[in-house]
Design a protein around this motif. Structure first.
Motif, PDB file in Angstrom:
ATOM      1  N   SER A 356      -8.700 -11.967  -2.183  1.00  0.00           N
ATOM      2  CA  SER A 356     -10.021 -11.813  -1.462  1.00  0.00           C
ATOM      3  C   SER A 356      -9.921 -10.860  -0.496  1.00  0.00           C
ATOM      4  O   SER A 356     -10.789 -10.145   0.105  1.00  0.00           O
ATOM      5  N   GLY A 357      -8.844 -11.027   0.182  1.00  0.00           N
ATOM      6  CA  GLY A 357      -8.587 -10.041   1.408  1.00  0.00           C
ATOM      7  C   GLY A 357      -8.755  -8.724   0.909  1.00  0.00           C
ATOM      8  O   GLY A 357      -9.426  -7.642   1.768  1.00  0.00           O
ATOM      9  N   LYS A 358      -7.983  -8.335  -0.129  1.00  0.00           N
ATOM     10  CA  LYS A 358      -7.903  -7.033  -0.534  1.00  0.00           C
ATOM     11  C   LYS A 358      -9.439  -6.481  -0.874  1.00  0.00           C
ATOM     12  O   LYS A 358      -9.946  -5.391  -0.787  1.00  0.00           O
ATOM     13  N   GLU A 359     -10.229  -7.543  -1.736  1.00  0.00           N
ATOM     14  CA  GLU A 359     -11.556  -7.108  -2.151  1.00  0.00           C
ATOM     15  C   GLU A 359     -12.392  -6.985  -0.776  1.00  0.00           C
ATOM     16  O   GLU A 359     -13.333  -6.328  -0.983  1.00  0.00           O
ATOM     17  N   ASP A 360     -12.138  -7.896   0.460  1.00  0.00           N
ATOM     18  CA  ASP A 360     -13.108  -7.665   1.206  1.00  0.00           C
ATOM     19  C   ASP A 360     -12.804  -6.354   2.047  1.00  0.00           C
ATOM     20  O   ASP A 360     -13.403  -6.015   3.016  1.00  0.00           O
ATOM     21  N   GLY A 361     -11.846  -5.680   1.792  1.00  0.00           N
ATOM     22  CA  GLY A 361     -11.541  -4.399   2.433  1.00  0.00           C
ATOM     23  C   GLY A 361     -10.627  -4.412   3.643  1.00  0.00           C
ATOM     24  O   GLY A 361     -10.410  -3.331   4.307  1.00  0.00           O
ATOM     25  N   ALA A 362      -9.791  -5.601   3.901  1.00  0.00           N
ATOM     26  CA  ALA A 362      -8.663  -5.370   4.483  1.00  0.00           C
ATOM     27  C   ALA A 362      -7.652  -4.681   4.160  1.00  0.00           C
ATOM     28  O   ALA A 362      -7.292  -4.430   2.952  1.00  0.00           O
ATOM     29  N   THR A 363      -6.706  -4.173   5.108  1.00  0.00           N
ATOM     30  CA  THR A 363      -5.523  -3.428   4.632  1.00  0.00           C
ATOM     31  C   THR A 363      -4.238  -4.269   4.474  1.00  0.00           C
ATOM     32  O   THR A 363      -3.714  -4.958   5.438  1.00  0.00           O
ATOM     33  N   VAL A 364      -3.673  -4.080   3.461  1.00  0.00           N
ATOM     34  CA  VAL A 364      -2.340  -4.595   3.211  1.00  0.00           C
ATOM     35  C   VAL A 364      -1.209  -3.877   3.786  1.00  0.00           C
ATOM     36  O   VAL A 364      -0.974  -2.708   3.321  1.00  0.00           O
ATOM     37  N   GLU A 365      -0.783  -4.225   4.917  1.00  0.00           N
ATOM     38  CA  GLU A 365       0.341  -3.568   5.622  1.00  0.00           C
ATOM     39  C   GLU A 365       1.578  -3.706   4.958  1.00  0.00           C
ATOM     40  O   GLU A 365       2.515  -2.780   4.740  1.00  0.00           O
ATOM     41  N   VAL A 366       1.999  -4.948   4.720  1.00  0.00           N
ATOM     42  CA  VAL A 366       3.252  -5.210   3.645  1.00  0.00           C
ATOM     43  C   VAL A 366       2.876  -6.585   2.654  1.00  0.00           C
ATOM     44  O   VAL A 366       2.007  -7.208   3.055  1.00  0.00           O
ATOM     45  N   GLY A 375       9.928 -18.628 -10.564  1.00  0.00           N
ATOM     46  CA  GLY A 375       9.842 -19.407  -9.202  1.00  0.00           C
ATOM     47  C   GLY A 375       8.280 -18.864  -8.487  1.00  0.00           C
ATOM     48  O   GLY A 375       7.810 -17.670  -8.825  1.00  0.00           O
ATOM     49  N   TYR A 376       7.921 -19.719  -7.709  1.00  0.00           N
ATOM     50  CA  TYR A 376       6.700 -19.452  -6.906  1.00  0.00           C
ATOM     51  C   TYR A 376       6.843 -18.615  -5.750  1.00  0.00           C
ATOM     52  O   TYR A 376       6.227 -19.114  -4.706  1.00  0.00           O
ATOM     53  N   PHE A 377       7.440 -17.576  -5.872  1.00  0.00           N
ATOM     54  CA  PHE A 377       7.609 -16.913  -4.689  1.00  0.00           C
ATOM     55  C   PHE A 377       6.518 -15.728  -4.175  1.00  0.00           C
ATOM     56  O   PHE A 377       6.046 -15.226  -5.297  1.00  0.00           O
ATOM     57  N   ILE A 378       6.115 -15.777  -2.941  1.00  0.00           N
ATOM     58  CA  ILE A 378       5.453 -14.429  -2.674  1.00  0.00           C
ATOM     59  C   ILE A 378       5.818 -13.772  -1.503  1.00  0.00           C
ATOM     60  O   ILE A 378       6.492 -14.245  -0.470  1.00  0.00           O
ATOM     61  N   GLN A 379       5.783 -12.519  -1.589  1.00  0.00           N
ATOM     62  CA  GLN A 379       6.167 -11.650  -0.352  1.00  0.00           C
ATOM     63  C   GLN A 379       5.515 -11.945   1.114  1.00  0.00           C
ATOM     64  O   GLN A 379       4.289 -12.204   1.041  1.00  0.00           O
ATOM     65  N   PRO A 380       6.119 -11.862   1.947  1.00  0.00           N
ATOM     66  CA  PRO A 380       5.416 -11.983   3.155  1.00  0.00           C
ATOM     67  C   PRO A 380       4.469 -10.839   3.479  1.00  0.00           C
ATOM     68  O   PRO A 380       4.722  -9.683   3.024  1.00  0.00           O
ATOM     69  N   THR A 381       3.157 -11.446   3.599  1.00  0.00           N
ATOM     70  CA  THR A 381       2.043 -10.282   3.771  1.00  0.00           C
ATOM     71  C   THR A 381       1.225 -10.329   5.028  1.00  0.00           C
ATOM     72  O   THR A 381       1.076 -11.383   5.687  1.00  0.00           O
ATOM     73  N   ILE A 382       1.202  -9.205   5.254  1.00  0.00           N
ATOM     74  CA  ILE A 382       0.406  -8.759   6.530  1.00  0.00           C
ATOM     75  C   ILE A 382      -0.911  -8.132   6.293  1.00  0.00           C
ATOM     76  O   ILE A 382      -0.540  -6.929   5.483  1.00  0.00           O
ATOM     77  N   PHE A 383      -2.034  -8.559   6.767  1.00  0.00           N
ATOM     78  CA  PHE A 383      -3.261  -7.836   6.575  1.00  0.00           C
ATOM     79  C   PHE A 383      -3.606  -7.317   7.872  1.00  0.00           C
ATOM     80  O   PHE A 383      -3.639  -8.202   8.896  1.00  0.00           O
ATOM     81  N   SER A 384      -4.151  -6.146   8.093  1.00  0.00           N
ATOM     82  CA  SER A 384      -4.633  -5.480   9.383  1.00  0.00           C
ATOM     83  C   SER A 384      -6.332  -5.131   9.060  1.00  0.00           C
ATOM     84  O   SER A 384      -6.582  -5.256   7.834  1.00  0.00           O
ATOM     85  N   ASN A 385      -7.067  -4.532  10.037  1.00  0.00           N
ATOM     86  CA  ASN A 385      -8.204  -4.546   9.532  1.00  0.00           C
ATOM     87  C   ASN A 385      -9.241  -5.507   9.362  1.00  0.00           C
ATOM     88  O   ASN A 385      -9.702  -5.398   8.315  1.00  0.00           O
ATOM     89  N   VAL A 386      -8.670  -6.841   9.941  1.00  0.00           N
ATOM     90  CA  VAL A 386      -9.457  -8.139   9.305  1.00  0.00           C
ATOM     91  C   VAL A 386     -10.502  -8.265  10.387  1.00  0.00           C
ATOM     92  O   VAL A 386     -10.154  -8.373  11.273  1.00  0.00           O
ATOM     93  N   THR A 387     -11.728  -8.628   9.765  1.00  0.00           N
ATOM     94  CA  THR A 387     -12.815  -8.826  10.710  1.00  0.00           C
ATOM     95  C   THR A 387     -13.019 -10.533  10.491  1.00  0.00           C
ATOM     96  O   THR A 387     -12.677 -11.206   9.542  1.00  0.00           O
ATOM     97  N   VAL A 401       0.937 -15.217   4.639  1.00  0.00           N
ATOM     98  CA  VAL A 401      -0.005 -14.709   4.490  1.00  0.00           C
ATOM     99  C   VAL A 401      -0.735 -14.475   6.121  1.00  0.00           C
ATOM    100  O   VAL A 401      -1.199 -15.568   6.598  1.00  0.00           O
ATOM    101  N   CYS A 402      -0.697 -13.343   6.777  1.00  0.00           N
ATOM    102  CA  CYS A 402      -1.511 -13.411   8.166  1.00  0.00           C
ATOM    103  C   CYS A 402      -2.490 -12.365   8.212  1.00  0.00           C
ATOM    104  O   CYS A 402      -2.404 -11.289   7.133  1.00  0.00           O
ATOM    105  N   ALA A 403      -3.345 -12.658   9.141  1.00  0.00           N
ATOM    106  CA  ALA A 403      -4.415 -11.541   9.528  1.00  0.00           C
ATOM    107  C   ALA A 403      -4.224 -10.965  10.902  1.00  0.00           C
ATOM    108  O   ALA A 403      -4.249 -11.956  11.864  1.00  0.00           O
ATOM    109  N   ILE A 404      -4.204  -9.817  11.152  1.00  0.00           N
ATOM    110  CA  ILE A 404      -4.076  -9.323  12.429  1.00  0.00           C
ATOM    111  C   ILE A 404      -5.405  -8.474  12.951  1.00  0.00           C
ATOM    112  O   ILE A 404      -6.191  -7.816  11.995  1.00  0.00           O
ATOM    113  N   ALA A 405      -6.002  -8.564  13.894  1.00  0.00           N
ATOM    114  CA  ALA A 405      -7.206  -8.041  14.525  1.00  0.00           C
ATOM    115  C   ALA A 405      -6.709  -7.268  16.056  1.00  0.00           C
ATOM    116  O   ALA A 405      -5.960  -7.965  16.727  1.00  0.00           O
ATOM    117  N   LYS A 406      -7.746  -6.376  16.539  1.00  0.00           N
ATOM    118  CA  LYS A 406      -7.442  -6.199  17.739  1.00  0.00           C
ATOM    119  C   LYS A 406      -8.303  -6.835  18.729  1.00  0.00           C
ATOM    120  O   LYS A 406      -9.528  -7.248  18.524  1.00  0.00           O
TER     121      LYS A 406
END
Ligand code: NAI
Ligand code: MG
Length: 497
Positions: A356-366, A375-387, A401-406
């Protein structure tokens, strides 16, 4: 009769006897309907074993055992003796730290290093509340010369306790500590994803000498055993940690049954605010720990990261490096920081949020993808440009999974920080002491961390403002959740009016 023990192995302990029964009256028993369910290892996706499942009928049996203990032997025990049993339990937990931690890692997937930390905290928490057992005091009140008034604290009675899977043993300790110290009896329902470690601990409850029925531990599902416990007419109090949705259901069940007392520790979407006057290196370490600790499966996880605009680009670059360096993998490897998510369902939920973050247009930084192929492993994920309107900024994800904004001004940071229905925790990073206190005062959350994160301690109350819950766990404050107050007024004679 089916067995209530099974031999298991963990990579670090070798073979051990795993109890699989329901722990009622200090014995492991089968359920009335003889049902069982499978327990999954989230690292391998394989079945570890089956455990006996409590249904509504078993909840009745366990509640009756807890009632009998409350009215009988537990009432005869002095506060000092209560403390003694609890000190003994804390000591036994420490003695069995290796096996308890290994079972926790096996069933939950958390790294063995973190699991050992959890078990240490379990012992410390039980010991802390043991210390309170003989310090529960009332008071006297002078009102009139011909009267004697005193206020007395009494246990509430039979307590239902429902815990989640993210800290199976620690959540148990947070709940049994204050309940036992104040003289209550307990029916504890563990989470269906992680029943094993509590059953290992149950053996220690008996060994510590607690009378039968004081602490009963049952494995089972929320919709059946959990719902029966929260609607039970002979349960005097229910304490819950888990999702907001279930918290609401429990409150309704309590209201519709016998109006049992309710405490809730629910979700969060905690802000982590980095000001431009912070020590950036330090802030990055704490932000990283704030979100990725326990694979992001923390009610207080710092999921909304707000960074002041003039340091934003520098912060994001350095944070990406830090997050990518987190060791993801086998929980039994002592260097692993992040193991698998707890279940297929949680894995799917988290991947749904990433989508949903991808579809909403946020940027996947990592990150943003599965880690490995088993196993149920997920990469550490950072979204930027999140509104603020995006789902990943509003809803609890409960994964890495985290969301960063300014933000630009302190005022804006406070406004963004409070822009949530939750209020469990918040953090800020600054070297300005005036700002630290000003912003801490303005944030509507039960815990505020300054220049750190996740620094919980059993001496400090923990719980939520707003939709994050009702009441506080830990510290002296949690004792009140398990006490009734009785005012006694004695007339000393003399003329009537
Ligand atoms: P959940 O709230 O369904 O489960 C927590 C506990 O409640 C388990 O023991 C479960 O069996 C029990 N339960 C479930 N339905 C019940 C009912 N109707 N009546 C009584 N007890 C019931 O949480 P779940 O499904 O495991 O996780 C879903 C989400 O909840 C997570 O993604 C996370 O956002 C949140 N959560 C929050 C936790 C916290 O520490 N505050 C812990 C676990 C989950
Ligand atoms: Mg499991």
């Amino acid at each position: 009769m089916a067995s209530v023990f099974t031999e298991l192995k963990t990579p670090v302990t070798g073979a051990y006897q795993q109890p699989t029964g329901l722990f009622i009256n200090n014995e492991f028993v089968e359920g009335v309907d003889k049902k069982t369910f499978e327990v999954i290892n989230p690292t391998t996706e394989e079945v570890i074993c089956s455990v006996h499942e409590a249904t509504e009928k078993d909840v009745d049996v366990a509640v009756a055992a807890a009632r009998k203990a409350f009215e009988g032997p537990w009432k005869q025990v002095t506060p000092g003796q209560r403390a003694g049993y609890m000190f003994k339990l804390a000591e036994l937990v420490e003695k069995n730290l290796e096996v308890l931690a290994a079972v926790e890692s096996l069933d939950n997937g958390k790294s063995i290093t973190l699991a050992k930390g959890d078990v240490g905290a379990v012992a410390a928490c039980i010991r802390y509340y043991a210390g309170w057992a003989d310090k529960i005091e009332g008071s006297t009140v002078d009102i009139a010369p011909d009267m004697f008034h005193y206020i007395k604290k009494e246990p509430i009675g039979v307590c239902g306790q429902i815990i989640p899977w993210n800290f199976p043993l620690l959540m148990l300790a947070w709940k049994i500590g204050p309940a036992l110290a104040t003289g209550n009896t307990i029916v504890m329902k563990t989470a269906e994803q992680t029943p094993l470690s509590a059953l290992v601990l149950a053996q220690l409850v008996k060994e510590a000498g607690f009378p039968p029925g004081v602490l009963n531990i049952i494995s089972g599902f929320g919709k059946t055993a959990g719902a029966a416990l929260s609607a039970h007419m002979d349960v005097d109090k229910i304490a819950f940690t888990g999702s907001t949705v279930v918290g609401r259901a429990i409150m309704k069940a309590a209201a519709a049954s016998n109006l049992k007392k309710v405490t809730l520790e629910l979700g969060g979407k905690s802000p982590n605010i980095v000001f431009n006057d912070a020590d950036i290196e330090q802030a990055i370490s704490w932000v990283n720990f704030g979100i990725y600790y326990n694979h992001g499966q923390c009610c207080c996880a710092g999921t909304r990261i707000y960074v002041q605009e003039d340091i934003y680009d520098k912060f994001v670059e350095a944070f990406k490096k830090r997050a990518t360096a987190n060791k993801v993998g086998d929980p039994f490897h002592h260097e692993t920081f992040q193991g698998p998510q707890v279940s297929q369902l949680q894995y799917d939920r988290i991947m749904g949020y990433i989508q949903s973050g991808k579809e909403d247009g946020a940027t996947v930084e990592v990150g943003g993808e599965r880690h490995g192929d088993k196993g149920y492993f997920i990469q550490p994920t950072i979204f930027s440009n999140v509104t603020s309107d995006m789902k990943i900024m509003k809803e609890e994800i409960f994964g890495p999974v985290c969301a960063i904004a300014k933000f630009s001004t302190e005022e804006e940071a406070i406004k963004l920080g409070n822009e949530t229905m939750y209020g469990l925790a918040a953090a800020l990073h600054t070297n300005d002491v005036n700002r630290a206190i000003r912003v801490s005062n303005a944030l509507r959350a039960g815990t505020v961390w300054v220049n750190c994160y996740n620094m919980l301690h059993h001496q400090l109350p923990f719980g939520g403002y707003k939709a994050s819950g009702i009441g506080r766990e830990l510290g002296r404050e949690a004792l009140n959740n398990y006490l009734e107050t009785k005012s006694v007024a004695i007339r000393l004679g003399g003329a009537l009016f």
